[in-house]
Design a protein around this motif. Sequence first.
Motif, PDB file in Angstrom:
ATOM      1  N   THR A  93      25.455 -38.097 -65.194  1.00  0.00           N
ATOM      2  CA  THR A  93      25.427 -39.610 -66.342  1.00  0.00           C
ATOM      3  C   THR A  93      26.198 -40.931 -65.458  1.00  0.00           C
ATOM      4  OG1 THR A  93      24.584 -39.766 -68.300  1.00  0.00           O
ATOM      5  CG2 THR A  93      26.940 -39.025 -67.790  1.00  0.00           C
ATOM      6  N   ARG A  94      26.001 -41.772 -66.274  1.00  0.00           N
ATOM      7  CA  ARG A  94      26.443 -42.571 -65.513  1.00  0.00           C
ATOM      8  C   ARG A  94      27.102 -44.103 -67.595  1.00  0.00           C
ATOM      9  NH1 ARG A  94      22.561 -48.061 -64.344  1.00  0.00           N
ATOM     10  NH2 ARG A  94      22.641 -48.778 -66.627  1.00  0.00           N
ATOM     11  N   VAL A  95      28.593 -44.215 -67.019  1.00  0.00           N
ATOM     12  CA  VAL A  95      29.583 -43.960 -67.976  1.00  0.00           C
ATOM     13  C   VAL A  95      30.644 -45.016 -67.829  1.00  0.00           C
ATOM     14  CG1 VAL A  95      29.369 -41.340 -68.706  1.00  0.00           C
ATOM     15  CG2 VAL A  95      30.644 -42.724 -67.578  1.00  0.00           C
ATOM     16  N   SER A  96      31.192 -45.976 -68.727  1.00  0.00           N
ATOM     17  CA  SER A  96      31.979 -47.329 -68.918  1.00  0.00           C
ATOM     18  C   SER A  96      32.992 -46.154 -68.261  1.00  0.00           C
ATOM     19  CB  SER A  96      32.163 -47.556 -70.027  1.00  0.00           C
ATOM     20  OG  SER A  96      33.417 -48.809 -69.545  1.00  0.00           O
ATOM     21  N   LEU A  97      33.679 -46.633 -66.946  1.00  0.00           N
ATOM     22  CA  LEU A  97      35.188 -46.276 -66.264  1.00  0.00           C
ATOM     23  C   LEU A  97      35.800 -46.469 -67.780  1.00  0.00           C
ATOM     24  CD1 LEU A  97      35.485 -47.490 -62.963  1.00  0.00           C
ATOM     25  CD2 LEU A  97      34.976 -45.607 -63.960  1.00  0.00           C
ATOM     26  N   ASP A  98      36.336 -47.333 -68.607  1.00  0.00           N
ATOM     27  CA  ASP A  98      36.647 -47.631 -69.744  1.00  0.00           C
ATOM     28  C   ASP A  98      36.821 -46.395 -70.719  1.00  0.00           C
ATOM     29  OD1 ASP A  98      37.948 -49.753 -69.226  1.00  0.00           O
ATOM     30  OD2 ASP A  98      36.260 -50.835 -69.808  1.00  0.00           O
ATOM     31  N   PRO A 143      14.892 -32.462 -78.116  1.00  0.00           N
ATOM     32  CA  PRO A 143      15.097 -32.223 -76.996  1.00  0.00           C
ATOM     33  C   PRO A 143      14.489 -31.449 -76.569  1.00  0.00           C
ATOM     34  CG  PRO A 143      17.177 -31.212 -77.660  1.00  0.00           C
ATOM     35  CD  PRO A 143      16.408 -31.420 -78.881  1.00  0.00           C
ATOM     36  N   VAL A 144      13.053 -31.625 -74.848  1.00  0.00           N
ATOM     37  CA  VAL A 144      12.579 -31.000 -73.955  1.00  0.00           C
ATOM     38  C   VAL A 144      13.671 -31.232 -72.582  1.00  0.00           C
ATOM     39  CG1 VAL A 144      10.595 -31.070 -75.224  1.00  0.00           C
ATOM     40  CG2 VAL A 144      10.932 -32.719 -73.622  1.00  0.00           C
ATOM     41  N   TYR A 145      13.751 -30.213 -71.952  1.00  0.00           N
ATOM     42  CA  TYR A 145      14.323 -29.776 -70.752  1.00  0.00           C
ATOM     43  C   TYR A 145      12.993 -30.263 -69.008  1.00  0.00           C
ATOM     44  CZ  TYR A 145      16.287 -27.668 -66.310  1.00  0.00           C
ATOM     45  OH  TYR A 145      17.372 -27.572 -65.201  1.00  0.00           O
ATOM     46  N   GLY A 146      13.390 -30.998 -68.451  1.00  0.00           N
ATOM     47  CA  GLY A 146      12.459 -31.902 -67.640  1.00  0.00           C
ATOM     48  C   GLY A 146      13.390 -32.747 -66.292  1.00  0.00           C
ATOM     49  N   GLU A 147      12.644 -33.250 -65.795  1.00  0.00           N
ATOM     50  CA  GLU A 147      13.059 -34.460 -64.855  1.00  0.00           C
ATOM     51  C   GLU A 147      13.292 -35.955 -66.066  1.00  0.00           C
ATOM     52  OE1 GLU A 147      13.201 -33.850 -62.249  1.00  0.00           O
ATOM     53  OE2 GLU A 147      13.251 -31.882 -61.468  1.00  0.00           O
ATOM     54  N   TYR A 148      13.806 -36.744 -64.644  1.00  0.00           N
ATOM     55  CA  TYR A 148      14.769 -37.688 -65.789  1.00  0.00           C
ATOM     56  C   TYR A 148      15.495 -38.678 -64.086  1.00  0.00           C
ATOM     57  CZ  TYR A 148      15.818 -41.329 -68.922  1.00  0.00           C
ATOM     58  OH  TYR A 148      15.837 -42.403 -69.608  1.00  0.00           O
ATOM     59  N   PRO A 149      14.850 -40.484 -64.022  1.00  0.00           N
ATOM     60  CA  PRO A 149      15.605 -40.970 -63.175  1.00  0.00           C
ATOM     61  C   PRO A 149      16.905 -40.527 -62.646  1.00  0.00           C
ATOM     62  CG  PRO A 149      13.848 -42.194 -64.637  1.00  0.00           C
ATOM     63  CD  PRO A 149      14.250 -40.794 -64.692  1.00  0.00           C
ATOM     64  N   ASP A 150      17.938 -40.397 -61.768  1.00  0.00           N
ATOM     65  CA  ASP A 150      18.912 -40.438 -61.301  1.00  0.00           C
ATOM     66  C   ASP A 150      19.288 -41.855 -62.312  1.00  0.00           C
ATOM     67  OD1 ASP A 150      18.621 -37.934 -60.213  1.00  0.00           O
ATOM     68  OD2 ASP A 150      19.620 -38.730 -58.431  1.00  0.00           O
ATOM     69  N   PRO A 151      20.546 -41.633 -62.265  1.00  0.00           N
ATOM     70  CA  PRO A 151      21.703 -42.801 -63.203  1.00  0.00           C
ATOM     71  C   PRO A 151      22.351 -43.556 -61.378  1.00  0.00           C
ATOM     72  CG  PRO A 151      23.102 -41.100 -63.950  1.00  0.00           C
ATOM     73  CD  PRO A 151      21.381 -40.662 -62.848  1.00  0.00           C
ATOM     74  N   GLN A 152      22.058 -44.993 -61.185  1.00  0.00           N
ATOM     75  CA  GLN A 152      22.803 -45.433 -60.462  1.00  0.00           C
ATOM     76  C   GLN A 152      24.195 -46.154 -60.966  1.00  0.00           C
ATOM     77  OE1 GLN A 152      21.367 -44.890 -57.492  1.00  0.00           O
ATOM     78  NE2 GLN A 152      19.986 -44.049 -58.384  1.00  0.00           N
ATOM     79  N   ALA A 153      25.152 -46.280 -59.674  1.00  0.00           N
ATOM     80  CA  ALA A 153      26.600 -46.798 -60.844  1.00  0.00           C
ATOM     81  C   ALA A 153      26.129 -48.443 -60.182  1.00  0.00           C
ATOM     82  CB  ALA A 153      28.003 -45.957 -59.557  1.00  0.00           C
ATOM     83  N   SER A 154      27.119 -48.854 -61.004  1.00  0.00           N
ATOM     84  CA  SER A 154      27.850 -50.394 -61.086  1.00  0.00           C
ATOM     85  C   SER A 154      29.292 -50.833 -61.257  1.00  0.00           C
ATOM     86  CB  SER A 154      26.626 -50.748 -62.083  1.00  0.00           C
ATOM     87  OG  SER A 154      27.470 -50.598 -63.235  1.00  0.00           O
ATOM     88  N   ASP A 155      29.335 -52.239 -61.011  1.00  0.00           N
ATOM     89  CA  ASP A 155      30.258 -52.373 -60.928  1.00  0.00           C
ATOM     90  C   ASP A 155      31.981 -51.280 -61.528  1.00  0.00           C
ATOM     91  OD1 ASP A 155      30.217 -53.873 -59.423  1.00  0.00           O
ATOM     92  OD2 ASP A 155      30.242 -56.023 -60.443  1.00  0.00           O
ATOM     93  N   ARG A 156      31.252 -51.710 -63.279  1.00  0.00           N
ATOM     94  CA  ARG A 156      32.119 -51.015 -64.035  1.00  0.00           C
ATOM     95  C   ARG A 156      31.895 -49.327 -64.503  1.00  0.00           C
ATOM     96  NH1 ARG A 156      37.118 -50.605 -64.028  1.00  0.00           N
ATOM     97  NH2 ARG A 156      37.765 -50.664 -66.052  1.00  0.00           N
ATOM     98  N   GLN A 157      30.685 -49.267 -64.353  1.00  0.00           N
ATOM     99  CA  GLN A 157      30.277 -48.461 -64.460  1.00  0.00           C
ATOM    100  C   GLN A 157      29.954 -46.753 -63.920  1.00  0.00           C
ATOM    101  OE1 GLN A 157      26.653 -49.157 -66.668  1.00  0.00           O
ATOM    102  NE2 GLN A 157      27.936 -49.324 -68.049  1.00  0.00           N
ATOM    103  N   ALA A 158      30.511 -45.457 -63.880  1.00  0.00           N
ATOM    104  CA  ALA A 158      30.783 -44.648 -62.140  1.00  0.00           C
ATOM    105  C   ALA A 158      29.481 -43.561 -63.148  1.00  0.00           C
ATOM    106  CB  ALA A 158      31.909 -44.164 -62.464  1.00  0.00           C
TER     107      ALA A 158
END
Length: 320
Positions: free
Chosen positions: A90-95, A13-28
Amino acid sequence: MKAAIINQQGEKPVYGEYPDPQASDRQAVITVTAAAISQLAKSRAAGKHYSSMTSAPFIPGIDGTGYLSNGDPVYFLSFNAPWGSMAEKTRVSLDNVVHLPAGLDPVLAAAIANPGMSSWAALTRRAILQQGETVLINGATGTSGGLAVHIARCLGAGKIIATGRNKDVLNKLREEGADVVLTLDSLPSELPALMAEGIDVVLDYLWGQSALDIMTAAVAGGAKTVRFVQIGSLSGQEINLHSKLLRSSGLTLMGSGLGSVSDAELIAAIGELFQAVSTSGLSVPFIQRPLDEVGEAWAEDDSRCRTVLIPCNDPDRKWR
Protein backbone atom coordinates in the motif's frame (compact mmCIF):
# COMPACT_ATOMS: atom_id res chain seq x y z
CA MET A 1 -0.14 -7.34 -6.65
CA LYS A 2 -2.86 -9.28 -4.82
CA ALA A 3 -5.41 -7.28 -2.86
CA ALA A 4 -8.91 -7.18 -1.43
CA ILE A 5 -11.02 -5.06 -3.79
CA ILE A 6 -14.34 -3.29 -3.28
CA ASN A 7 -15.90 -3.06 -6.74
CA GLN A 8 -19.04 -1.32 -5.53
CA GLN A 9 -19.77 0.36 -2.20
CA GLY A 10 -21.95 -1.89 -0.07
CA GLU A 11 -20.54 -5.11 -1.50
CA LYS A 12 -18.07 -7.33 0.32
CA PRO A 13 -14.49 -7.30 -0.96
CA VAL A 14 -13.16 -9.84 -3.45
CA TYR A 15 -9.61 -11.12 -3.76
CA GLY A 16 -7.90 -10.20 -7.01
CA GLU A 17 -5.21 -8.30 -8.89
CA TYR A 18 -4.68 -4.56 -8.37
CA PRO A 19 -1.99 -2.23 -9.75
CA ASP A 20 1.11 -1.83 -7.59
CA PRO A 21 1.36 1.50 -5.73
CA GLN A 22 4.24 3.83 -6.52
CA ALA A 23 6.17 5.90 -3.98
CA SER A 24 6.25 9.70 -4.17
CA ASP A 25 7.97 12.55 -2.32
CA ARG A 26 6.04 12.29 0.96
CA GLN A 27 4.44 8.91 0.44
CA ALA A 28 6.06 5.53 0.97
CA VAL A 29 5.20 2.09 -0.35
CA ILE A 30 4.79 -0.37 2.52
CA THR A 31 4.92 -4.15 2.23
CA VAL A 32 1.96 -5.16 4.36
CA THR A 33 2.35 -7.69 7.18
CA ALA A 34 -1.14 -7.56 8.71
CA ALA A 35 -4.39 -5.62 8.39
CA ALA A 36 -7.35 -6.00 10.75
CA ILE A 37 -11.02 -5.91 9.84
CA SER A 38 -12.81 -3.25 11.90
CA GLN A 39 -16.26 -1.71 12.06
CA LEU A 40 -14.71 1.55 10.87
CA ALA A 41 -13.14 -0.16 7.84
CA LYS A 42 -16.45 -1.84 7.01
CA SER A 43 -18.44 1.35 7.44
CA ARG A 44 -16.08 3.38 5.25
CA ALA A 45 -16.05 0.63 2.60
CA ALA A 46 -19.86 0.69 2.53
CA GLY A 47 -19.93 4.48 2.21
CA LYS A 48 -21.84 4.77 5.51
CA HIS A 49 -19.19 6.49 7.64
CA TYR A 50 -18.99 10.28 7.83
CA SER A 51 -15.39 10.10 6.61
CA SER A 52 -16.19 7.95 3.53
CA MET A 53 -15.11 9.61 0.29
CA THR A 54 -13.71 6.84 -1.89
CA SER A 55 -15.08 5.87 -5.31
CA ALA A 56 -14.95 2.20 -6.33
CA PRO A 57 -12.96 0.21 -7.17
CA PHE A 58 -10.66 0.58 -4.16
CA ILE A 59 -8.79 -1.40 -1.54
CA PRO A 60 -10.50 -1.42 1.88
CA GLY A 61 -8.75 -1.19 5.24
CA ILE A 62 -7.81 1.87 7.25
CA ASP A 63 -4.61 0.68 8.93
CA GLY A 64 -2.12 -2.12 9.32
CA THR A 65 1.48 -3.08 9.91
CA GLY A 66 4.28 -3.74 7.48
CA TYR A 67 7.80 -2.87 6.41
CA LEU A 68 9.34 0.19 4.80
CA SER A 69 11.76 -0.28 1.92
CA ASN A 70 14.67 -0.19 4.40
CA GLY A 71 13.16 -3.06 6.40
CA ASP A 72 11.89 -1.02 9.37
CA PRO A 73 8.71 -2.51 10.88
CA VAL A 74 5.93 0.08 11.12
CA TYR A 75 2.26 0.66 11.77
CA PHE A 76 0.42 2.91 9.32
CA LEU A 77 -2.88 4.72 8.85
CA SER A 78 -4.14 4.29 5.30
CA PHE A 79 -6.49 7.11 4.28
CA ASN A 80 -4.84 7.66 0.89
CA ALA A 81 -7.57 6.42 -1.49
CA PRO A 82 -7.66 4.01 -3.23
CA TRP A 83 -4.78 2.43 -1.31
CA GLY A 84 -6.27 0.68 1.71
CA SER A 85 -4.36 -1.70 3.95
CA MET A 86 -5.79 -5.04 2.76
CA ALA A 87 -3.25 -5.73 0.07
CA GLU A 88 0.28 -7.03 -0.38
CA LYS A 89 1.44 -3.42 -0.65
CA THR A 90 0.00 0.00 0.00
CA ARG A 91 1.00 3.65 -0.25
CA VAL A 92 0.77 5.92 2.78
CA SER A 93 1.86 9.36 3.88
CA LEU A 94 5.08 9.30 5.89
CA ASP A 95 3.25 11.48 8.43
CA ASN A 96 0.93 8.53 9.12
CA VAL A 97 3.61 6.00 10.03
CA VAL A 98 4.62 4.80 13.51
CA HIS A 99 7.76 2.73 14.03
CA LEU A 100 6.97 -0.37 16.08
CA PRO A 101 8.75 -0.89 19.41
CA ALA A 102 11.31 -3.67 19.35
CA GLY A 103 9.77 -7.05 20.01
CA LEU A 104 6.14 -6.01 19.44
CA ASP A 105 4.34 -8.64 17.35
CA PRO A 106 3.16 -6.83 14.18
CA VAL A 107 0.01 -8.98 14.04
CA LEU A 108 -0.93 -8.00 17.61
CA ALA A 109 -0.13 -4.38 16.74
CA ALA A 110 -2.51 -4.53 13.78
CA ALA A 111 -5.19 -6.16 15.93
CA ILE A 112 -5.01 -3.76 18.87
CA ALA A 113 -4.39 -0.42 17.16
CA ASN A 114 -7.94 0.50 16.13
CA PRO A 115 -9.80 -0.59 19.29
CA GLY A 116 -6.96 0.68 21.47
CA MET A 117 -6.65 4.12 19.93
CA SER A 118 -10.39 4.72 20.36
CA SER A 119 -10.10 4.86 24.15
CA TRP A 120 -6.47 6.04 24.33
CA ALA A 121 -7.18 9.10 22.19
CA ALA A 122 -10.52 9.73 23.92
CA LEU A 123 -8.96 9.65 27.38
CA THR A 124 -5.74 11.52 26.61
CA ARG A 125 -6.77 13.95 23.85
CA ARG A 126 -10.46 14.64 24.51
CA ALA A 127 -11.36 13.94 28.16
CA ILE A 128 -7.83 14.73 29.42
CA LEU A 129 -8.12 12.09 32.14
CA GLN A 130 -6.52 13.02 35.46
CA GLN A 131 -4.99 10.55 37.91
CA GLY A 132 -7.55 8.99 40.22
CA GLU A 133 -10.66 10.03 38.29
CA THR A 134 -13.67 7.74 37.85
CA VAL A 135 -14.38 6.46 34.34
CA LEU A 136 -17.58 4.82 33.09
CA ILE A 137 -17.25 2.75 29.91
CA ASN A 138 -20.59 2.27 28.20
CA GLY A 139 -20.44 -0.82 25.98
CA ALA A 140 -17.53 -2.51 27.73
CA THR A 141 -18.46 -6.02 26.58
CA GLY A 142 -17.17 -5.47 23.03
CA THR A 143 -13.49 -5.66 22.04
CA SER A 144 -12.93 -1.89 22.11
CA GLY A 145 -14.88 -1.32 25.31
CA GLY A 146 -13.24 -4.23 27.12
CA LEU A 147 -9.80 -2.99 26.14
CA ALA A 148 -10.84 0.50 27.33
CA VAL A 149 -11.22 -0.90 30.86
CA HIS A 150 -7.55 -1.92 30.87
CA ILE A 151 -6.40 1.27 29.15
CA ALA A 152 -8.27 3.47 31.64
CA ARG A 153 -6.48 1.67 34.47
CA CYS A 154 -3.17 1.96 32.65
CA LEU A 155 -3.71 5.72 32.33
CA GLY A 156 -4.42 6.17 36.03
CA ALA A 157 -8.19 5.92 36.49
CA GLY A 158 -9.06 5.46 40.16
CA LYS A 159 -12.42 3.74 39.68
CA ILE A 160 -13.82 2.04 36.58
CA ILE A 161 -17.49 1.29 35.91
CA ALA A 162 -18.25 -1.06 33.02
CA THR A 163 -21.68 -1.41 31.38
CA GLY A 164 -22.99 -3.84 28.79
CA ARG A 165 -25.57 -6.48 27.94
CA ASN A 166 -23.56 -9.69 28.38
CA LYS A 167 -23.47 -10.62 32.08
CA ASP A 168 -20.77 -13.26 31.62
CA VAL A 169 -18.43 -10.76 29.97
CA LEU A 170 -19.21 -8.16 32.62
CA ASN A 171 -18.30 -10.64 35.36
CA LYS A 172 -15.04 -11.39 33.55
CA LEU A 173 -14.29 -7.66 33.36
CA ARG A 174 -14.85 -7.39 37.11
CA GLU A 175 -12.30 -10.15 37.62
CA GLU A 176 -9.90 -8.27 35.33
CA GLY A 177 -10.13 -4.95 37.15
CA ALA A 178 -13.47 -3.19 36.67
CA ASP A 179 -14.67 -1.93 40.06
CA VAL A 180 -18.40 -1.89 39.23
CA VAL A 181 -20.31 -3.65 36.44
CA LEU A 182 -23.86 -2.79 35.38
CA THR A 183 -26.19 -4.29 32.81
CA LEU A 184 -27.77 -1.76 30.48
CA ASP A 185 -31.27 -2.41 31.80
CA SER A 186 -30.11 -1.52 35.33
CA LEU A 187 -28.76 1.92 34.44
CA PRO A 188 -31.92 3.94 35.31
CA SER A 189 -32.16 2.42 38.80
CA GLU A 190 -28.50 2.00 39.81
CA LEU A 191 -26.56 4.74 38.05
CA PRO A 192 -27.95 7.90 39.76
CA ALA A 193 -26.39 6.85 43.09
CA LEU A 194 -23.03 6.28 41.39
CA MET A 195 -23.32 9.66 39.70
CA ALA A 196 -23.89 11.21 43.13
CA GLU A 197 -20.65 9.61 44.33
CA GLY A 198 -18.88 11.11 41.32
CA ILE A 199 -18.23 10.01 37.74
CA ASP A 200 -15.76 12.19 35.89
CA VAL A 201 -15.54 10.66 32.40
CA VAL A 202 -17.90 8.58 30.29
CA LEU A 203 -16.61 6.72 27.23
CA ASP A 204 -19.65 5.83 25.13
CA TYR A 205 -19.36 3.08 22.52
CA LEU A 206 -23.12 2.57 22.10
CA TRP A 207 -25.16 5.82 21.92
CA GLY A 208 -28.87 4.98 21.76
CA GLN A 209 -30.99 4.49 24.89
CA SER A 210 -28.11 3.63 27.23
CA ALA A 211 -26.37 6.94 26.44
CA LEU A 212 -29.59 8.80 27.22
CA ASP A 213 -29.97 6.82 30.46
CA ILE A 214 -26.45 7.85 31.50
CA MET A 215 -27.14 11.53 30.84
CA THR A 216 -30.46 11.32 32.69
CA ALA A 217 -28.72 9.64 35.64
CA ALA A 218 -26.16 12.47 35.73
CA VAL A 219 -29.03 14.91 36.32
CA ALA A 220 -30.87 12.67 38.78
CA GLY A 221 -27.67 12.06 40.74
CA GLY A 222 -26.71 15.72 40.82
CA ALA A 223 -23.39 15.15 39.08
CA LYS A 224 -21.40 18.37 39.06
CA THR A 225 -19.13 17.65 36.08
CA VAL A 226 -19.19 14.74 33.65
CA ARG A 227 -17.10 14.71 30.46
CA PHE A 228 -19.14 12.51 28.12
CA VAL A 229 -17.05 11.31 25.15
CA GLN A 230 -19.00 9.77 22.26
CA ILE A 231 -16.97 7.15 20.36
CA GLY A 232 -19.30 4.60 18.74
CA SER A 233 -22.97 4.09 17.89
CA LEU A 234 -23.64 0.36 17.99
CA SER A 235 -27.07 0.97 19.56
CA GLY A 236 -28.22 3.65 17.13
CA GLN A 237 -27.23 6.89 15.44
CA GLU A 238 -29.78 9.22 17.07
CA ILE A 239 -31.30 9.93 20.46
CA ASN A 240 -34.05 12.28 21.63
CA LEU A 241 -31.98 14.59 23.84
CA HIS A 242 -34.00 17.10 25.86
CA SER A 243 -32.29 20.46 26.34
CA LYS A 244 -32.89 20.39 30.12
CA LEU A 245 -30.36 17.55 30.47
CA LEU A 246 -27.64 20.00 29.48
CA ARG A 247 -29.04 23.07 31.22
CA SER A 248 -29.56 21.33 34.54
CA SER A 249 -26.32 19.38 34.81
CA GLY A 250 -22.57 19.59 34.50
CA LEU A 251 -22.54 17.43 31.38
CA THR A 252 -19.98 18.26 28.72
CA LEU A 253 -20.60 16.38 25.47
CA MET A 254 -17.80 15.78 22.99
CA GLY A 255 -16.85 13.28 20.32
CA SER A 256 -13.64 11.41 19.66
CA GLY A 257 -12.84 10.13 16.20
CA LEU A 258 -11.63 11.10 12.76
CA GLY A 259 -11.99 14.86 12.57
CA SER A 260 -12.30 15.62 16.28
CA VAL A 261 -8.79 14.23 16.78
CA SER A 262 -6.24 15.22 14.14
CA ASP A 263 -4.29 12.61 12.19
CA ALA A 264 -1.12 13.82 13.92
CA GLU A 265 -2.68 13.34 17.36
CA LEU A 266 -4.02 9.92 16.40
CA ILE A 267 -0.56 8.86 15.30
CA ALA A 268 0.94 10.16 18.54
CA ALA A 269 -1.74 8.35 20.57
CA ILE A 270 -1.09 5.09 18.73
CA GLY A 271 2.64 5.42 19.39
CA GLU A 272 1.91 5.82 23.11
CA LEU A 273 -0.46 2.86 22.99
CA PHE A 274 2.19 0.63 21.41
CA GLN A 275 4.70 1.55 24.12
CA ALA A 276 2.12 0.53 26.73
CA VAL A 277 1.37 -2.72 24.86
CA SER A 278 5.07 -3.60 24.75
CA THR A 279 5.61 -2.94 28.47
CA SER A 280 2.32 -3.72 30.23
CA GLY A 281 0.88 -6.70 28.38
CA LEU A 282 -2.22 -5.04 26.94
CA SER A 283 -3.80 -7.34 24.36
CA VAL A 284 -7.01 -8.27 22.54
CA PRO A 285 -8.31 -11.62 21.28
CA PHE A 286 -7.64 -12.06 17.57
CA ILE A 287 -7.45 -14.68 14.84
CA GLN A 288 -5.33 -14.68 11.69
CA ARG A 289 -6.72 -15.43 8.25
CA PRO A 290 -4.99 -15.27 4.85
CA LEU A 291 -5.91 -12.35 2.64
CA ASP A 292 -7.30 -14.64 -0.04
CA GLU A 293 -10.12 -15.52 2.40
CA VAL A 294 -11.14 -11.87 2.74
CA GLY A 295 -14.67 -12.40 1.42
CA GLU A 296 -15.49 -15.07 3.99
CA ALA A 297 -13.60 -13.31 6.77
CA TRP A 298 -15.43 -10.04 6.06
CA ALA A 299 -18.81 -11.73 6.44
CA GLU A 300 -17.83 -13.80 9.49
CA ASP A 301 -16.02 -11.06 11.42
CA ASP A 302 -17.15 -10.90 15.04
CA SER A 303 -16.65 -7.83 17.22
CA ARG A 304 -15.70 -10.07 20.17
CA CYS A 305 -12.52 -11.26 18.41
CA ARG A 306 -10.45 -9.27 15.92
CA THR A 307 -9.89 -10.78 12.48
CA VAL A 308 -6.43 -9.98 11.13
CA LEU A 309 -5.76 -10.56 7.43
CA ILE A 310 -2.28 -11.70 6.42
CA PRO A 311 -1.19 -11.12 2.80
CA CYS A 312 0.01 -14.27 1.08
CA ASN A 313 3.42 -12.81 0.22
CA ASP A 314 5.13 -14.78 3.00
CA PRO A 315 4.92 -18.55 2.34
CA ASP A 316 6.41 -19.36 5.75
CA ARG A 317 3.72 -17.58 7.78
CA LYS A 318 1.52 -19.73 10.00
CA TRP A 319 -2.14 -18.83 9.52
CA ARG A 320 -3.79 -20.48 12.48
